[in-house]
Design an enzyme around this catalytic site. Structure first.
Site, PDB file in Angstrom:
ATOM      1  N   SER A  80       0.645  -1.239   0.006  1.00 19.59           N
ATOM      2  CA  SER A  80       0.027  -0.083   0.057  1.00 19.59           C
ATOM      3  C   SER A  80       0.996   1.383  -0.038  1.00 19.59           C
ATOM      4  O   SER A  80       2.142   1.310   0.317  1.00 19.59           O
ATOM      5  CB  SER A  80      -0.990   0.172   1.195  1.00 19.59           C
ATOM      6  N   CYS A  81       0.185   2.515  -0.293  1.00 14.73           N
ATOM      7  CA  CYS A  81       0.901   3.706  -0.484  1.00 14.73           C
ATOM      8  C   CYS A  81      -0.129   4.625  -0.449  1.00 14.73           C
ATOM      9  O   CYS A  81      -1.440   4.311   0.013  1.00 14.73           O
ATOM     10  CB  CYS A  81       1.765   4.018  -1.695  1.00 14.73           C
ATOM     11  N   LEU A  82      -0.037   5.987  -0.739  1.00 12.61           N
ATOM     12  CA  LEU A  82      -0.767   7.128  -0.569  1.00 12.61           C
ATOM     13  C   LEU A  82      -1.833   7.008  -1.681  1.00 12.61           C
ATOM     14  O   LEU A  82      -3.005   6.884  -1.583  1.00 12.61           O
ATOM     15  CB  LEU A  82      -0.198   8.278  -0.641  1.00 12.61           C
TER      16      LEU A  82
END
Length: 100
Positions: A80-82
């Site tokens: 996951s990331c932004l």
């Protein structure tokens, strides 16, 4: 956005369901983003720039650096990331290293 090899991108609700099973969640945001926006519970923070090296470490070095057990190539891993761009890159890196 969250990315995994099985479905490439998954929703937050799907991630919540997956976290009930035996998955490893790697958050590839930068450390300052974690400080600013918060840590996702039960995730391992490995900034994208460190990921390739981290996934090639010895299990002992990985544990020393990230305070978690190193994922095996056969483990179910979600990145996951932004916004989803880095998590897709992370997935591609991991798959190029032999993670399924």
């Amino acid at each position: 956005k969250f990315c995994s090899a099985a479905r490439r991108c998954i929703s937050y609700e799907e991630l919540k369901d997956l976290k009930k099973s035996n998955i490893i969640h790697i958050d590839v945001r930068e450390r300052w983003e974690i400080d600013r926006f918060g840590k996702i519970p039960e995730s391992i923070n490995i900034p994208l720039g460190e990921l390739v090296e981290a996934l090639q470490m010895s299990p002992g070095d990985f544990r020393e650096q990230y305070h978690e057990q190193m994922p095996a190539k056969s483990d179910h891993v979600v990145f996951s990331c932004l916004a989803g761009v880095r998590s897709k890159q992370a997935l591609d890196f991991a798959m190029s290293l032999g993670f399924s």
